[in-house]
Design a protein around this motif. Sequence first.
Motif, PDB file in Angstrom:
ATOM      1  N   LEU A 242      51.263  26.194 -27.217  1.00  0.00           N
ATOM      2  CA  LEU A 242      51.531  25.821 -25.830  1.00  0.00           C
ATOM      3  C   LEU A 242      50.394  24.987 -25.237  1.00  0.00           C
ATOM      4  N   ASN A 243      49.174  25.231 -25.721  1.00  0.00           N
ATOM      5  CA  ASN A 243      48.003  24.535 -25.177  1.00  0.00           C
ATOM      6  C   ASN A 243      47.455  23.463 -26.119  1.00  0.00           C
ATOM      7  N   ILE A 244      48.220  23.115 -27.109  1.00  0.00           N
ATOM      8  CA  ILE A 244      47.742  22.183 -28.124  1.00  0.00           C
ATOM      9  C   ILE A 244      47.419  20.821 -27.502  1.00  0.00           C
ATOM     10  N   ASP A 245      46.318  20.239 -27.940  1.00  0.00           N
ATOM     11  CA  ASP A 245      45.904  18.921 -27.451  1.00  0.00           C
ATOM     12  C   ASP A 245      45.248  18.150 -28.593  1.00  0.00           C
ATOM     13  N   ALA A 246      44.683  17.019 -28.261  1.00  0.00           N
ATOM     14  CA  ALA A 246      44.073  16.174 -29.284  1.00  0.00           C
ATOM     15  C   ALA A 246      42.964  16.894 -30.036  1.00  0.00           C
ATOM     16  N   LYS A 247      42.116  17.589 -29.310  1.00  0.00           N
ATOM     17  CA  LYS A 247      40.991  18.287 -29.920  1.00  0.00           C
ATOM     18  C   LYS A 247      41.467  19.359 -30.886  1.00  0.00           C
ATOM     19  N   ALA A 248      42.536  20.057 -30.515  1.00  0.00           N
ATOM     20  CA  ALA A 248      43.051  21.140 -31.365  1.00  0.00           C
ATOM     21  C   ALA A 248      43.567  20.608 -32.693  1.00  0.00           C
ATOM     22  N   LEU A 249      43.987  19.341 -32.704  1.00  0.00           N
ATOM     23  CA  LEU A 249      44.524  18.736 -33.923  1.00  0.00           C
ATOM     24  C   LEU A 249      43.536  17.781 -34.593  1.00  0.00           C
ATOM     25  N   SER A 250      42.302  17.854 -34.150  1.00  0.00           N
ATOM     26  CA  SER A 250      41.234  17.046 -34.771  1.00  0.00           C
ATOM     27  C   SER A 250      41.562  15.556 -34.781  1.00  0.00           C
ATOM     28  N   MET A 251      42.059  15.049 -33.654  1.00  0.00           N
ATOM     29  CA  MET A 251      42.337  13.619 -33.547  1.00  0.00           C
ATOM     30  C   MET A 251      41.889  13.106 -32.183  1.00  0.00           C
ATOM     31  N   SER A 252      41.792  11.809 -32.069  1.00  0.00           N
ATOM     32  CA  SER A 252      41.366  11.223 -30.805  1.00  0.00           C
ATOM     33  C   SER A 252      42.473  11.349 -29.755  1.00  0.00           C
ATOM     34  N   GLU A 253      42.075  11.253 -28.503  1.00  0.00           N
ATOM     35  CA  GLU A 253      43.041  11.352 -27.415  1.00  0.00           C
ATOM     36  C   GLU A 253      44.056  10.224 -27.496  1.00  0.00           C
ATOM     37  N   THR A 254      43.578   9.032 -27.831  1.00  0.00           N
ATOM     38  CA  THR A 254      44.475   7.881 -27.931  1.00  0.00           C
ATOM     39  C   THR A 254      45.524   8.081 -29.015  1.00  0.00           C
TER      40      THR A 254
END
Length: 394
Positions: A242-254
């Motif tokens: 539910l809170n997954i974001d770029a950091k959680a997936l080890s990738m850049s925000e872009t």
Amino acid sequence: MDNLEVSVSTTAARTWHDFWERMRQPSATEFVKQIKSFIVTLSNTAPDPERDAASVQEFFSNMETNFRAHPLWVGRSKEELDSAGEGLEKHVMTKLFTRVFASHPDDVNSDVEFHKKSALIQQFIHPDHLEIRPIYQQNEKSWIQAQKELLKINTYKAPRDKLACILSCCKAISNSMSVSGNENPPGADDFFPVLIYVTLKANPPQFHSNLMYIQRYRNKSRLVGEAAYVFTNMLSAESFILNIDAKALSMSETEFVKNMELAQIVCENLESQSSQSSQSESESKLKELASVSVLENKGATMLVTDEKVSEKFKNFQYLHAEAGDLTVGDVEDLLTGYKQLVFKYVCLAKGMGVGVVQPENQTSGETRDDGGRSDGVGSSTFVSTMTGEENVSS
């Protein structure tokens, strides 16, 4: 995790059977009354998850205390007493399921949010994004079985049975990781990322509501040990997704934003294709209905040219009768025949998936469009009524 399912026991069938065998005893009459009364009372109150959960847990605790003091269970083993408690939980929660499951708007909203986000993330996620070690990725195909186990969760109503689906999912993951050839057994840091990945890929409907249902209504005294450990891991996996974001997936925000946008397009296309498929199926059914109409009109036309057409109607004694030919005694036969005709018409309309058309009332003085003849040509009017189409035959 070899003993993951110990806490939910392997005697489900015997548990259910034993509980009801004892409840059928005359001395258990008071228990039966209390159980029914509780179910009726809770069913007739407005949904309030926290209050409902507290009431159910208190009821389970009180009833099991009463069981232990009752002659039916005095001197019984702990396993038999546990079976009584399991039987009680399954019966009560099966009866209350539609009343308490996904009964709060917050739960429903979380279900929608989880399902949508998982649908997007699963379009581009790879085990590397969750830092799953390569040695475990080689058994990724075996994770499909874990997904299947988790997807079974909506086929059950009892909290224990739903929990067992989660346990089976985790057991499948654990087994796949144990045969990966790693010298050291997988630890929690290895297991949790795989659990997240499997849950994302499975994306069970109403997942949040299922977890809340287990948390609220699984008997607290039994949500312990490995079952509690695994369930806590699943709650954490849901929160992570539910809170997954770029950091959680080890990738850049872009990169994350781009992947989410592309995933959105893919999901929209899938929904559009699904919608078009449903529309095509509907159109196909309509074409089938139209073909039935053509066949029936064809039959009506064939009757006109059939030299033995009279034989087709010889068993219908009132077909050629005039109003003056009928007697009061004929009314009962005509009414019975009318009812049978209506019944067959409604059944046929239902089977064809078309609406039931109410015929217009006719007075005895009206003249039929076919001039009062009943030689079979007029039957095409009935055919068009059955299919809901205009009669195209002449």
